[in-house]
Design an enzyme around this catalytic site. Structure first.
Site, mmCIF file in Angstrom:
data_model
loop_
_atom_site.group_PDB
_atom_site.id
_atom_site.type_symbol
_atom_site.label_atom_id
_atom_site.label_comp_id
_atom_site.label_asym_id
_atom_site.label_seq_id
_atom_site.Cartn_x
_atom_site.Cartn_y
_atom_site.Cartn_z
ATOM 1 N N TYR A 1 0.836 -0.996 -0.158
ATOM 2 C CA TYR A 1 -0.044 -0.166 0.067
ATOM 3 C C TYR A 1 0.880 1.175 -0.143
ATOM 4 O O TYR A 1 1.360 1.641 0.887
ATOM 5 C CB TYR A 1 -0.784 0.005 1.219
ATOM 6 C CG TYR A 1 -2.039 -1.038 1.366
ATOM 7 C CD1 TYR A 1 -2.389 -1.676 0.221
ATOM 8 C CD2 TYR A 1 -2.938 -1.017 2.514
ATOM 9 C CE1 TYR A 1 -3.091 -2.749 0.409
ATOM 10 C CE2 TYR A 1 -3.743 -2.026 2.560
ATOM 11 C CZ TYR A 1 -4.167 -3.075 1.540
ATOM 12 O OH TYR A 1 -5.076 -3.895 1.520
ATOM 13 N N GLY B 1 -18.746 -2.452 -2.604
ATOM 14 C CA GLY B 1 -19.370 -3.264 -3.364
ATOM 15 C C GLY B 1 -18.567 -3.819 -4.521
ATOM 16 O O GLY B 1 -17.301 -3.626 -4.400
#
Length: 299
Positions: free
Chosen positions: A71, A222
């Protein structure tokens, strides 16, 4: 909801091995950069702002932080930010990291780590976080191939004291069975949220039956995944949000936490206001009718 006064304690607790954490945690994937995550040309986030968000998360009771050495933006990494913001670390803080994928110094993705490369990835996390051991290391995989050799390497590092607990990420049920024959698994990180597929529901159920923490990623986004929260949410989600006077993101987080006491949430943000809202979602109680209605909503 008065999000400014609500802490992560409102979400309840669960255990990652022998470590107790609040069920509302914090994910750092978006912390080093703005916009879409995990792309080499991402625009770096203001460093002071990122440090403020991390410190505020801990002030709000967050004691479960999810990170990874891969990251990072062109200027900074999530692990470096965690170390600078929070070291010396609070005794109750659990930092979970991931190994498996890798990125070179230019930010380009590399093939998944071999068993021989995994030790280097673990040591990289140790250096960046300034730790002599890692609380939780999740092996992230892609595909359906055996993970025995790779998980076995991490089990050896656990025996050597470099890792306290092991977890899995992006897996299928047979991977969990395979890993448990090698070493204990304290958590599973998989995509999950409103509109989850039957396969995703199955793994959540299996983890619940075995007392394993289930840690969804993209529970707000989602199917949008790295692009963030959906621009147009379903009518069902909007209706519940209006009824409670909260955002649709808070509804999605609360719905996810309602799926079992073993479910943990790790929403990420670089915005102090969104952080407070996310933490406050841990106190949102949905009715059975709302939960059932949202289950049929779209992701």
């Amino acid at each position: 909801m008065t999000s400014q006064t609500i802490t992560a304690a409102a979400s309840g607790t669960w255990k990652l091995g022998d470590r107790t954490v609040h069920r509302l945690g914090f994910g750092t994937m978006r912390l080093p950069q703005y916009g879409e995550a995990l792309v080499p040309d991402a625009v770096p986030r203001d460093r002071d702002q990122a440090l403020q968000v991390l410190r505020r998360a801990v002030e709000l009771g967050v004691n479960h932080i999810d990170t990874a050495a891969f990251y990072f933006s062109p200027l900074r990494s999530a692990n470096e930010l965690i170390d600078r913001a929070l070291a010396p670390y609070p005794d109750d803080l659990v930092i979970a990291t991931k190994v498996g994928p890798g990125r070179d110094l230019s930010g380009d993705w590399l093939p998944h780590a071999t068993p021989a490369q995994l030790r280097g990835q673990v040591e990289e996390n140790l250096r960046q976080l300034g730790r002599d051991h890692l609380d939780v290391v999740n092996l992230r995989i892609v595909g359906t191939d055996s993970l025995a050799d790779r998980f076995g390497t991490l089990a050896d590092l656990r025996q050597a004291g470099l890792i306290r607990h092991l977890g899995l990420s992006n897996i299928r049920p047979h991977h969990l069975t395979e890993a448990q024959a090698i070493a204990p698994v304290v958590c599973v990180q998989n995509m999950y949220g409103i509109g989850a597929s039957p396969e995703q529901e199955e793994l959540l159920r299996i983890c619940g039956e075995q007392g394993i923490a289930f840690v969804p990623f993209y529970s707000i986004a989602g199917t949008g995944r790295t692009t963030g929260a959906p621009a147009r949410d379903s009518d069902r989600v909007h209706a519940v949000a209006r009824a409670h006077g909260v955002s649709t993101a808070q509804v999605r987080l609360a719905w996810t936490l309602h799926q079992g006491p073993h479910v943990l949430a790790i929403p990420g943000t670089g915005d102090l206001g969104h952080l407070a809202e996310n933490v406050a979602a841990g106190s949102l109680r949905l009715t059975e009718d709302e939960l059932t209605d949202l289950r049929h909503g779209t992701a």
